[in-house]
Design a protein around this motif. Sequence first.
Motif, PDB file in Angstrom:
ATOM      1  N   ASN A   1       2.642  29.404   0.680  1.00  0.00           N
ATOM      2  CA  ASN A   1       2.456  29.192   2.123  1.00  0.00           C
ATOM      3  C   ASN A   1       3.770  29.395   2.866  1.00  0.00           C
ATOM      4  OD1 ASN A   1      -0.226  28.459   1.839  1.00  0.00           O
ATOM      5  ND2 ASN A   1       0.241  26.291   1.583  1.00  0.00           N
TER       6      ASN A   1
ATOM      7  N   THR B   1       0.058  22.495  -6.806  1.00  0.00           N
ATOM      8  CA  THR B   1       0.172  22.305  -5.361  1.00  0.00           C
ATOM      9  C   THR B   1       1.515  22.786  -4.860  1.00  0.00           C
ATOM     10  OG1 THR B   1      -1.173  20.334  -5.657  1.00  0.00           O
ATOM     11  CG2 THR B   1      -0.119  20.613  -3.529  1.00  0.00           C
TER      12      THR B   1
ATOM     13  N   LEU C   1     -10.414  23.614  -5.724  1.00  0.00           N
ATOM     14  CA  LEU C   1     -10.924  23.430  -4.372  1.00  0.00           C
ATOM     15  C   LEU C   1     -10.531  24.551  -3.431  1.00  0.00           C
ATOM     16  CD1 LEU C   1     -10.436  19.661  -3.524  1.00  0.00           C
ATOM     17  CD2 LEU C   1     -12.539  20.882  -3.996  1.00  0.00           C
ATOM     18  N   MET C   2      -9.358  25.081  -3.630  1.00  0.00           N
ATOM     19  CA  MET C   2      -8.784  25.922  -2.601  1.00  0.00           C
ATOM     20  C   MET C   2      -8.789  27.397  -2.944  1.00  0.00           C
ATOM     21  SD  MET C   2      -5.335  25.139  -0.613  1.00  0.00           S
ATOM     22  CE  MET C   2      -5.127  26.019   0.913  1.00  0.00           C
ATOM     23  N   THR C   3      -9.042  28.211  -1.925  1.00  0.00           N
ATOM     24  CA  THR C   3      -8.920  29.648  -2.117  1.00  0.00           C
ATOM     25  C   THR C   3      -7.873  30.170  -1.152  1.00  0.00           C
ATOM     26  OG1 THR C   3     -10.626  30.083  -0.491  1.00  0.00           O
ATOM     27  CG2 THR C   3     -11.338  29.898  -2.777  1.00  0.00           C
TER      28      THR C   3
ATOM     29  N   VAL D   1       4.618  18.362   5.030  1.00  0.00           N
ATOM     30  CA  VAL D   1       3.950  17.628   3.966  1.00  0.00           C
ATOM     31  C   VAL D   1       4.733  16.377   3.577  1.00  0.00           C
ATOM     32  CG1 VAL D   1       3.109  17.772   1.608  1.00  0.00           C
ATOM     33  CG2 VAL D   1       2.944  19.753   3.114  1.00  0.00           C
TER      34      VAL D   1
ATOM     35  N   PRO E   1      -6.880  33.347   1.341  1.00  0.00           N
ATOM     36  CA  PRO E   1      -7.448  34.556   1.936  1.00  0.00           C
ATOM     37  C   PRO E   1      -6.599  35.784   1.592  1.00  0.00           C
ATOM     38  CG  PRO E   1      -7.085  32.836   3.577  1.00  0.00           C
ATOM     39  CD  PRO E   1      -6.420  32.380   2.330  1.00  0.00           C
TER      40      PRO E   1
ATOM     41  N   ALA F   1      -6.403  19.767   0.047  1.00  0.00           N
ATOM     42  CA  ALA F   1      -7.012  20.162  -1.227  1.00  0.00           C
ATOM     43  C   ALA F   1      -6.472  19.324  -2.381  1.00  0.00           C
ATOM     44  CB  ALA F   1      -6.762  21.641  -1.492  1.00  0.00           C
ATOM     45  N   SER F   2      -5.191  18.958  -2.309  1.00  0.00           N
ATOM     46  CA  SER F   2      -4.638  18.180  -3.421  1.00  0.00           C
ATOM     47  C   SER F   2      -5.016  16.701  -3.318  1.00  0.00           C
ATOM     48  CB  SER F   2      -3.123  18.350  -3.495  1.00  0.00           C
ATOM     49  OG  SER F   2      -2.494  17.565  -2.516  1.00  0.00           O
TER      50      SER F   2
ATOM     51  N   ALA G   1      -9.749  28.982   3.750  1.00  0.00           N
ATOM     52  CA  ALA G   1      -9.183  28.337   2.567  1.00  0.00           C
ATOM     53  C   ALA G   1     -10.277  27.874   1.608  1.00  0.00           C
ATOM     54  CB  ALA G   1      -8.308  27.156   2.971  1.00  0.00           C
TER      55      ALA G   1
ATOM     56  N   GLN H   1      -1.529  25.905   7.222  1.00  0.00           N
ATOM     57  CA  GLN H   1      -1.724  26.211   5.808  1.00  0.00           C
ATOM     58  C   GLN H   1      -1.173  25.118   4.883  1.00  0.00           C
ATOM     59  OE1 GLN H   1      -3.583  28.840   5.640  1.00  0.00           O
ATOM     60  NE2 GLN H   1      -3.859  28.735   3.434  1.00  0.00           N
ATOM     61  N   ALA H   2       0.011  24.593   5.223  1.00  0.00           N
ATOM     62  CA  ALA H   2       0.625  23.577   4.365  1.00  0.00           C
ATOM     63  C   ALA H   2      -0.263  22.336   4.279  1.00  0.00           C
ATOM     64  CB  ALA H   2       1.997  23.199   4.916  1.00  0.00           C
ATOM     65  N   LEU H   3      -0.890  21.981   5.421  1.00  0.00           N
ATOM     66  CA  LEU H   3      -1.699  20.767   5.433  1.00  0.00           C
ATOM     67  C   LEU H   3      -3.047  20.984   4.764  1.00  0.00           C
ATOM     68  CD1 LEU H   3      -0.430  19.892   8.905  1.00  0.00           C
ATOM     69  CD2 LEU H   3      -0.057  18.543   6.855  1.00  0.00           C
ATOM     70  N   LEU H   4      -3.550  22.214   4.825  1.00  0.00           N
ATOM     71  CA  LEU H   4      -4.796  22.508   4.107  1.00  0.00           C
ATOM     72  C   LEU H   4      -4.558  22.361   2.608  1.00  0.00           C
ATOM     73  CD1 LEU H   4      -6.092  25.590   6.132  1.00  0.00           C
ATOM     74  CD2 LEU H   4      -6.899  23.238   6.216  1.00  0.00           C
ATOM     75  N   THR H   5      -3.417  22.827   2.159  1.00  0.00           N
ATOM     76  CA  THR H   5      -3.068  22.667   0.744  1.00  0.00           C
ATOM     77  C   THR H   5      -2.972  21.187   0.384  1.00  0.00           C
ATOM     78  OG1 THR H   5      -1.801  24.702   0.940  1.00  0.00           O
ATOM     79  CG2 THR H   5      -1.406  23.370  -1.016  1.00  0.00           C
ATOM     80  N   GLU H   6      -2.369  20.426   1.283  1.00  0.00           N
ATOM     81  CA  GLU H   6      -2.250  18.978   1.083  1.00  0.00           C
ATOM     82  C   GLU H   6      -3.637  18.329   0.980  1.00  0.00           C
ATOM     83  OE1 GLU H   6       0.360  17.298   0.566  1.00  0.00           O
ATOM     84  OE2 GLU H   6       0.075  15.220   1.212  1.00  0.00           O
TER      85      GLU H   6
ATOM     86  N   THR I   1       7.199  24.155   6.129  1.00  0.00           N
ATOM     87  CA  THR I   1       6.044  23.851   5.283  1.00  0.00           C
ATOM     88  C   THR I   1       6.224  22.526   4.550  1.00  0.00           C
ATOM     89  OG1 THR I   1       5.651  26.198   4.975  1.00  0.00           O
ATOM     90  CG2 THR I   1       4.636  24.712   3.389  1.00  0.00           C
TER      91      THR I   1
ATOM     92  N   GLN J   1       2.190  25.622  -2.087  1.00  0.00           N
ATOM     93  CA  GLN J   1       3.002  25.368  -0.895  1.00  0.00           C
ATOM     94  C   GLN J   1       4.137  26.383  -0.777  1.00  0.00           C
ATOM     95  OE1 GLN J   1       1.770  23.764   1.286  1.00  0.00           O
ATOM     96  NE2 GLN J   1       1.342  21.616   0.941  1.00  0.00           N
TER      97      GLN J   1
END
Lengths: 392, 293
Positions: B12, B5, B142-144, B264, B146, A219-220, A245, A212-217, B260, B9
């Motif tokens: 998440n 963002t 961009l992001m959704t 990143v 769930p 997206a950004s 996502a 999940q953390a990398l999917l957010t990354e 998390t 995070q």
Amino acid sequence: MKTMKRRPGMVMAGLATGLLLAAGGAGAQGAKVKVGFMLPYTGTYAALGNAIENGFRLYVQEQGGKLGGRELEYFKVDDESEPAKATDNVNKLVKRDQVDVLVGTVHSGVALGMAKVARETKTLMINPNAGADAVTGAMCAPNIFRTSFSNWQPGYAMGKVMAEKGHKRAVTLTWKYAAGDESVGGFREGFEAGGGKVQKDLTVPFPNVEFQALLTEIASLKPDAVYVFFAGGGAVKFVKDYAAAGLNKTIPLYGAGFLTDGTLEAQGDAAQGLLTTLHYADGLTNAKEKTFRAGYMAAYKAEPDVYAMQGYDAGQLLGAGLAAVKGDVKNQAPLIAAMEKATIDSPRGPFTMSKAHNPVQDIYLRKVEGKQNKVVNVAIKGLADPARGCKM
Amino acid sequence: MDLATFLIQCLNAIQYGLLLFLVASGLTLIFGIMGVINLAHGSFYMMGAYFAYGLAPFVAAWFGESFVLTLVLGLALAVLIGYALEWAFFSFLYRREHLQQVLMTYGLILVFEELRSILAGNDVHGVNAPAWLAGSIPLSDLMTYPVYRLFISAVCVATGLVLYVVIRQTRLGMMIRAGASNREMVQSLGINIRLLYRIVFAAGVGLAALAGMIAAPVSTVYPNMGSQVLIICFVVVVIGGIGSIRGALVASLLVGIVDTFGKVLFPEGAGVVVYLLMAVILLWRPEGLFRSG
């Protein structure tokens, strides 16, 4: 009298010795070729190991049970996909069973351990799956062959495809381990050669599946496209997470073929339409593919997969070598020369061996349709691994 | 990292932390209160995930498709199995050394993996989230996100609250806490400590299986899935202080945040940041954040 009596005995003894010698000689000529399967028969990769062995045996059966006029005798060791036990396991085959040919394996770490022993003992080795670049790179040797692929190959092909599709900036994501690094390395080479730029390489510790953390990354970062290398359970989870996502609607996802091989049942809708590259695909129409598929179905009552195909080709490659030396497996130099020159009529399409003994083969672009990875076209024809670090 | 963002995070991190808490709370119960090092805890998590995958068709055939009913059935089964396992194996372990506990529970892992292989095969399976939780909420352009992941967090919070109330506010909880500090005294006061332990153990197994079932739609179901969870859960339990539910909650959230943001911000060291956190906390407080009892 005594000497007279002795004479016929000695003659008989002499005759007997002569006969024995002759029989011994004939025996050596007709001796079976000892093939040692070192494959995973338990654990996560058990199905792959069995498929490889089935494929190999299928080819030998098709040849009437003989290669180069000699029958084969099989020895099996379960490598448990455990690199720490690789040396011990391979020595069971090489030292204890004294096999002529090693066939294995699936796990790259184990394959590198096998290759080390094969190099030292000069035992002929055919690797029917493990993709570690080093097997036909830094570890390459005259007696080591591979009938599958190098991790670099599908990655490089996908890089080229994505650049041709007009993607300029890509983000890569993989587990932080050798296979992932090699696949991403190949991708970068192909993509940047085509004018693209890798914006960022993301990694997850192996075998962590919390994405999940990398999917957010991702997206950004907003790249044009994403290239990933995952397999098995991680591949299923990643593809589903990516779709959940919502990223699949805006940033197209591409991967090496393992992302969608053997995983489509579990990935379901999330995988539909995904493009991947590999040296095999569903829906190939060459004649060999048809006979192979029919033969495998008849023999094992199951659809063959990419692993069965690679095992089958390992059988073909050995057959080509043994045919040239009439089954005299100890006559290694001409045997190896024949294997190097062979053109293997594979179900994936014909391929030859590179200088470093890795297949020079077509890499297909495939698209997920239903439960199949349907071939779209040939991404790169006759792609050879650069075999970096190979001195041969 | 812009603010949006950063907030995503954080979401998440909390979500991952809460899921960890659900698995780790069962482990800390068994470890802290009964003193058994249970390496098979990851297997119970895996068992739960396979229940979610395997029971759904039966439930659908007999009662119509119902995710909640599958959860309830799976939970009941897991508690029963936990109860039986305590009777057959774990009740003999309380007075033994840690080494023997480790050996036996490791053996159980092998048995569970083999059973899984025989009963469900070695393939990877996907489990669908129920239709009423299948949607997603837009978070950025961009992001959704769930809805199901939010549901997981809600279940974890609810379970945590129930645990807290039971242990802190009820008679049963009082007996459990008393049993953890002095087994003989509790027994001499006429409380059936064997039954009490059996209940606690069954509850611990139930928590792990519940976590597995809840996580199945997002984590997918695959061989050896328990071993990964097991290690991170031990980290949580050790950081939080063995036996402390509150500690497990704080530690889970800490691990979630560190993992998390570690992925990143320090991708090269993502594999070790959690263990660094553990090392630092143990240097500071060798017994963990909250030592119970």
